[in-house]
Design an enzyme around this catalytic site. Structure first.
Site, mmCIF file in Angstrom:
data_model
loop_
_atom_site.group_PDB
_atom_site.id
_atom_site.type_symbol
_atom_site.label_atom_id
_atom_site.label_comp_id
_atom_site.label_asym_id
_atom_site.label_seq_id
_atom_site.Cartn_x
_atom_site.Cartn_y
_atom_site.Cartn_z
ATOM 1 N N LYS C 117 58.046 0.560 51.905
ATOM 2 C CA LYS C 117 56.726 0.730 51.305
ATOM 3 C C LYS C 117 55.854 1.633 52.162
ATOM 4 O O LYS C 117 55.050 2.421 51.659
ATOM 5 C CB LYS C 117 56.055 -0.626 51.113
ATOM 6 C CG LYS C 117 56.696 -1.460 50.020
ATOM 7 C CD LYS C 117 55.670 -2.370 49.387
ATOM 8 C CE LYS C 117 56.237 -3.047 48.144
ATOM 9 N NZ LYS C 117 57.613 -3.526 48.252
ATOM 10 N N GLY C 165 59.448 -7.774 44.083
ATOM 11 C CA GLY C 165 59.625 -8.980 43.283
ATOM 12 C C GLY C 165 58.751 -10.124 43.721
ATOM 13 O O GLY C 165 59.031 -11.281 43.446
ATOM 14 N N GLU C 201 47.350 -4.159 52.624
ATOM 15 C CA GLU C 201 46.556 -3.231 51.825
ATOM 16 C C GLU C 201 45.425 -3.968 51.142
ATOM 17 O O GLU C 201 45.375 -5.204 51.111
ATOM 18 C CB GLU C 201 47.429 -2.490 50.791
ATOM 19 C CG GLU C 201 48.007 -3.384 49.731
ATOM 20 C CD GLU C 201 48.914 -2.641 48.745
ATOM 21 O OE1 GLU C 201 49.485 -1.596 49.091
ATOM 22 O OE2 GLU C 201 49.042 -3.140 47.611
ATOM 23 N N ARG C 295 65.637 2.191 40.204
ATOM 24 C CA ARG C 295 66.712 1.598 39.389
ATOM 25 C C ARG C 295 66.188 1.403 37.983
ATOM 26 O O ARG C 295 65.032 1.660 37.704
ATOM 27 C CB ARG C 295 67.088 0.236 39.965
ATOM 28 C CG ARG C 295 65.816 -0.620 40.124
ATOM 29 C CD ARG C 295 66.049 -2.070 40.314
ATOM 30 N NE ARG C 295 64.836 -2.737 40.780
ATOM 31 C CZ ARG C 295 63.877 -3.220 39.998
ATOM 32 N NH1 ARG C 295 63.954 -3.097 38.687
ATOM 33 N NH2 ARG C 295 62.819 -3.818 40.513
ATOM 34 N N VAL C 298 64.061 -4.326 34.370
ATOM 35 C CA VAL C 298 64.311 -5.395 33.392
ATOM 36 C C VAL C 298 63.699 -5.021 32.036
ATOM 37 O O VAL C 298 64.296 -5.212 30.984
ATOM 38 C CB VAL C 298 63.687 -6.719 33.888
ATOM 39 C CG1 VAL C 298 63.857 -7.817 32.852
ATOM 40 C CG2 VAL C 298 64.287 -7.143 35.217
#
Lengths: 152, 500, 500, 152
Positions: C117, C165, C201, C295, C298
């Site tokens: 990140k 996630g 952050e 990727r 979902v």
């Protein structure tokens, strides 16, 4: 256990004990997941009139399965088939009788018309011969498998 | 909300389709059912359900009186007739008008006009719409028929003036066969439609059947939603339909030309609501008006998938007097859709009907797959009605991808307990003719006569099939069958779960 | 055919999704499975299946070595990682490069950049992409963390530098809570990602989560496929996603602006294949780069439904080196799609997981409904993996119609044997906030705290519910339960079928 | 037959013999098609921990069903509940034990964290009281319904 099978008309012996090692699971009723080595086959079975249909990857095989004990009986049944019964493949109503008792018929000639599901379905003679018995008349309701006529 | 309550005068997958639209529009739905349909899916899914009589359709689903009684007792404001049954019966439309119920379909007058093939034909000739060369009206007797047939030239088609669906229809190749064909067709027409009138037209050899979906509102606006290719027919019944037509895709100007003609047909009939104008297309791509179906078609999903328009909801809004929500310019066509009609019939035994209890039912899913069905596991498909139990439709960006997706979906579809024609579709899809889009109404007959067991080069797959059938046979065997073998080279867990 | 064979390094619904794409592209597929997944749907459906170890994921689905072994033994030419498991593991991408296998995803270098990140943030700042105000890199200790948090201003968000996630993430409202939050987040990050690094952050209060789907080929072309609104989250996990975002629908220029920014992000990362650029959007519609998921997501089906693009097939073609089949101008958005993530969890008991055997499974069907699922009746949902068992997505011409359709579809969805969150969605959909599109990441929490049993004014419906429950209870009762009553005013047929 | 039921917390008596005439059919396992007059209800039953959930038209009712004979037993069970068992709602692994035996806990306080399906799930005390027994330790595998602790 050894089974005699006929697959798409070709006789074979299937030896369940000596067979290629396979991992077979019935995952849903009539649905088999079969791994042979790393190949994965999902086979879906539908019972037919006188065989099982096995659908796999869009290919459909007609499989007759007999084990030795049953085979003898099955052969006996076949030999008795000089006089052949013509059964209704489904329940329905006789809308027309196309032949009279005693008539000579050719193989494939229509004998009776059965109405079911809004369709008129012509039931034909499985062989050339004589109609020795006619068991139904117009307007009669018949069940699936009921004998309509006998041809000798 | 266009209506406070809608009664669906139908059963099976189309009743379910309409109930779903009502549910999504927040309109309570009323199902009707005959004695054998108490546990049918449309009864389960509707908000209300009214019993309308015994199993024979003429005492229930075909009884205008009972349908209207059900509408009155339930307080429905509108009736959706689906397809089949009373959907093209102008009497029902008229009775609705009198009972101050909205009929979700065209006016009785449009239905009467289009219901008579001869009257429709005359009207279309007057409107400058191309029609198949033929007699000007019903033929009065054998002599007149012989004269007309001679004038048109053999082969000719003898058709029931009323009705459709392939009933009361005969192809006559030569004069010697004409009399017998007239007799058979008249008797079939009498039985099916209560009207033995026949007419005669030129029989186009292996034409394509291409139809145009139209929508008209009650304010005089009519648009078309493009074509459907319905050339794959068996016994004059459609079995596979698609949008776009491969022919039209190759000749895009045809969509505009046929679409404009279809709109002209609808205008000439004062048509509103959803309707379909059927054309035959000959080898030179000339198209001829065949008939107009004054109702929703079985194959409407392919148009919905490609245009994104929900035809049933449009029907309901139109019947409530709302103006069309779309203009012709707003209709656009994306990708390709194909539908298969899944019948309870035995493809391995003359396609004989196969009513009975559904034991298991695996439906295909995933991207681009739509199933419209009235079936569920445990339900008994009744003997009394049409064998259509489901429609499988797929969408994909291109026709080859749609075919591949349909093959994939057919592989996932599995119904036990009854026989279905699912395997039949698969074998059509793989044919080169189908893949190349070379379709005509003779396709299926040619295909069936050519059909032979394709040899398959995968012995391992055959082994898997044999093994599964054997295991199934052993499992299904009564208790006095053979005992499981003592030793096995299979993995034990699999074995034990199979043979227990 | 882009590849001769593809191995899918995943399980569950996403493995099924990829296998379906392979099947439709006529590419043989290889499933991998752990010991508890022998009868999982992806194993049933694939052309080949390779056992890769015991149930714990780190010994099977997370083992690069076993995945590569399976690819080698099966002769696969490419690996699709799905989402989760190894999908964002640059080691797998690198190992594929070395083994001359195509990795169906971006380069290892892009994954490494976006996987951190802090590195991603620095790169995006350099590329002129707006980011949430925060620390420049991982914080070295408690003192530095306190300093950064003070500079940014509370509330702040403590996040794992690796992973996503929602794991290793804590909101800190005031300095007094900072130390505890750091400790918890670091330990969670260590467990989840093997890396305890954290960064800090600004915490945006109730922002919207809007993400952009991008596709890039290996020839330097990058396009975007518009946005997905993913603001409905529980425990930082998305539960409902849609396209278009209601916010973007109201402010159409946002799609272009965010889309162009996302393309800039992808270019800055040298990105190819499918990826998603996540943004937070504040109340003034300013958007900030959050992270890039390297990727398939979902929630990819909602984009597929609206754009008509098959993302998995595009992924496969891109990985084979084919140029993008579409230009930015060719992407168009039609209608609205919404997806629900169906979990095996108990909404009536703290959303606790509910593994176990599925007894019956009725899936919704009909127009505009798509189900992607790895479940089937008789299958046992294993304890060891993510509880996502299916995704229900709908499409309709407008958002209100899509909501109505989703409600209808949820009503048709029924799973017994395990508990699912299906009822939970229904109660969200009826809320006025949801219907008006007033969504933000605090929605679900507020909604859950407000939730109370709604009084319902239909006593007859309640009676039906009571009756069904009573009949079920009587049916399920062991043999020594009460005998059926001697007389009954119910119709006998119904009764007898119930009480036998 | 009369049944005492509790529907969404409201007790009612359901008299199956005197009930509004209804035509009820179980069309699929756990799925009932119920016609009351002309209203059609499709009710889908899911068994819950201590009640049945009945879903109909998107509304979900929690229904407890007791017949008089069973009620007596059920009441007895309730009265014995001064000492309350805390069971694991699912199979999984104990990743943390948050309290010690003998500790005083408040209602809703976390007792044990169970990991299942990649989720960490905190199991809380159903009431305020004292942890009189702690049956599991960190790292242990538990089955669904297994007692984790007892609170008095």
């Amino acid at each position: 256990m050894k089974l005699e099978i006929v697959i798409d008309g070709r006789p074979r012996t299937l030896d369940l004990d000596e067979a290629t090692p396979a991992d077979a699971r019935e995952v849903e009723p009539g649905v088999y997941s079969i791994l042979i080595g790393e190949r994965s086959y999902e086979v879906k079975i539908e019972p037919g009139e006188d065989c099982y249909y096995a659908a796999v990857n869009g290919r459909r095989y007609a499989v007759q399965v007999r084990d030795p004990r049953r085979l003898a009986r099955a052969r006996g049944a076949l030999q008795a088939a000089g006089r052949q019964k013509v059964a209704s493949p489904m329940p329905g109503k006789v809308v027309r009788v196309l032949v009279a008792e005693g008539a000579e018929v050719s193989a494939g000639q229509g004998l009776v018309v059965i109405e079911a599901m809004k369709m008129q379905n012509e039931i034909r003679s499985p062989k050339a011969g004589r109609v020795v018995a006619l068991r139904v008349s117009e307007g009669a309701a018949v069940t699936g498998g009921e004998t309509l006529a006998e041809v000798e | 909300m266009p209506f406070r309550k809608i009664l669906i005068a139908n059963r099976g997958e189309i009743a379910v389709r309409v109930i779903r639209a009502c549910r999504e529009m927040d309109i309570p739905s009323v199902a009707v059912y005959s004695e054998v349909d108490r546990t049918a899916l449309h009864v389960r899914m509707a908000d209300e359900a009214v019993a309308i009589g015994p199993a024979p359709a003429f005492q229930s689903y075909l009884s205008i009186e009972r349908i209207l009684d059900a509408a009155r007792t339930s307080g429905a404001e509108a009736i959706h007739p689906g397809y089949g049954f009373l959907s093209e019966n102008a009497e029902l439309a008229r009775a609705c008008e009198e009972a101050r119920l909205a009929f979700i379909g065209p006016s009785a007058a449009s239905m009467v006009l289009m219901g008579s093939k001869t009257a429709a034909r005359r009207a279309m000739i007057a409107a400058g719409v191309p029609v198949v060369p033929g007699a000007d009206g019903a033929v009065a007797g054998a002599d007149e028929a012989r004269g007309e047939a001679g004038r048109i030239g053999y082969p000719v088609l003898v058709k029931a003036a009323a009705g459709g669906g392939g009933k009361g229809m005969r192809v006559v190749e030569r004069e010697a066969d004409l009399l017998a064909a007239l007799r058979e067709a008249a008797s079939e027409a009498e039985r099916a439609f209560g009207d033995p009138s026949l007419y005669i037209e030129k029989y186009l050899v292996t034409p394509r059947h291409v139809e145009i979906q139209v929508l008209g509102d009650r304010h005089g606006r009519v648009i078309h939603l493009g074509e459907r290719e319905c050339s794959l027919q068996r016994r004059h019944q459609k079995v596979v339909e698609e949008c776009p037509s491969p022919l039209v895709a190759a000749h895009p100007e045809m969509r505009r030309e046929m679409g404009e003609t279809a709109v002209r047909v609808a205008r000439a009939a004062g048509y509103y609501n959803a309707g379909t104008v059927e054309f035959l297309v000959d080898r030179d791509r000339r198209f001829y008006f065949l008939e107009m179906n004054t109702r929703l078609q079985v194959e409407h999903p392919v148009t919905e998938l490609v245009t994104g328009v929900d035809l049933v909801k449009e029907q309901i809004r139109i019947a409530a007097g709302e103006p069309l929500s779309l203009t012709q310019d707003q209709i656009d066509w994306r990708g390709a859709a194909i539908e298969c009609r899944v019948y309870a019939e035995d493809p391995d035994n003359n396609f004989f009907p196969s009513p009975g209890k559904i034991l298991t039912l695996d439906r295909p899913a995933g991207p681009g797959v739509r199933v419209d069905s009235g079936a569920y596991p445990g339900w008994t498909v009744p003997l009394e009605y049409d064998p259509l139990i489901a429609k499988l439709a797929v969408w994909a960006p291109t026709r080859p991808e749609a075919i591949a997706r349909l093959e994939r979906a057919l592989g996932e579809y599995h119904i036990t307990g009854i026989k279905t024609n699912l395997s039949f579709f698969r074998s059509i899809l793989v044919s080169a003719e189908f893949r190349e889009g070379r379709l005509d109404t003779g396709f299926i007959d040619r295909w069936m006569s050519r059909q032979a067991a394709a040899a398959d080069g995968d012995p391992e797959q055959e082994h898997a099939a044999a093994l599964a059938a054997a295991l199934y046979a052993l499992r299904s065997r009564p208790a006095n069958g053979a005992a499981p073998p003592a030793r096995s080279r299979w993995r034990s867990e699999g074995r034990s779960s199979l043979l227990r």
